[in-house]
Design an enzyme around this catalytic site. Sequence first.
Site, short mmCIF file in Angstrom:
data_model
loop_
_atom_site.label_atom_id
_atom_site.label_comp_id
_atom_site.label_asym_id
_atom_site.label_seq_id
_atom_site.Cartn_x
_atom_site.Cartn_y
_atom_site.Cartn_z
N ASP A 70 8.30 -5.14 5.27
CA ASP A 70 7.82 -4.42 6.42
C ASP A 70 7.39 -3.06 5.91
OD1 ASP A 70 7.14 -4.35 9.12
OD2 ASP A 70 8.97 -3.33 9.68
N LYS A 172 -4.75 2.37 -6.75
CA LYS A 172 -3.80 2.39 -5.63
C LYS A 172 -2.55 1.60 -5.99
CE LYS A 172 -2.99 0.63 -1.01
NZ LYS A 172 -3.43 -0.28 0.01
#
Length: 193
Positions: A70, A172
């Site tokens: 999550d 990233k």
Amino acid sequence: MKKEILVATHNQHKKEEIQQILGEKFTVTSLTDYDIHDEIVEDGNTFRENACIKAEYCFKTTGKASLGDDSGLVVDALDGRPGIYSARYAGKHDFAKNMAKVLGEMEHEENRKAYFVTVMCLMDENGVHYFEGRIYGQIRRELSGSEGFGYDPIFQPDNYEITFAEMPMEEKNKISHRRKAIDQLLDFMAEEV
């Protein structure tokens, strides 16, 4: 033999990102690969609870080592919102609306501090393990860039002049919240082997 990890997602971006970070020793599969389309109800109150709900569902359904995660954007000036509601802040998985809502709420805010967090839960025959990664930065005043997904066009990590959406995926993936959580997962897997 490669170890399979079932990631509790239908998001191909996320599957590819995790596969790229985990490397060749692992085969990353997704719910789509198993033709599982039940909605996993994320009704936890924390990132950790929601990650566990996903991992547990996948592990019980397939018996495969399962990774639930999550992730979300936590903004200081918004008292931690969107937080666990990041994916559905202004409309379910409508990140254009979600970003517009955050930018609207931040319009007159000087404090632009925010962070992305990922909590991962690995569930397998050996039990449950958690890994957490964060990356700190600022909320931009406008969208910038077309790479990445989610809130990437409005998030500028500390010590960078560009947003996540302006970075090549490889760059990233070296610094992201997900990378930091996966690095902990990799360390854990190395100890297990």
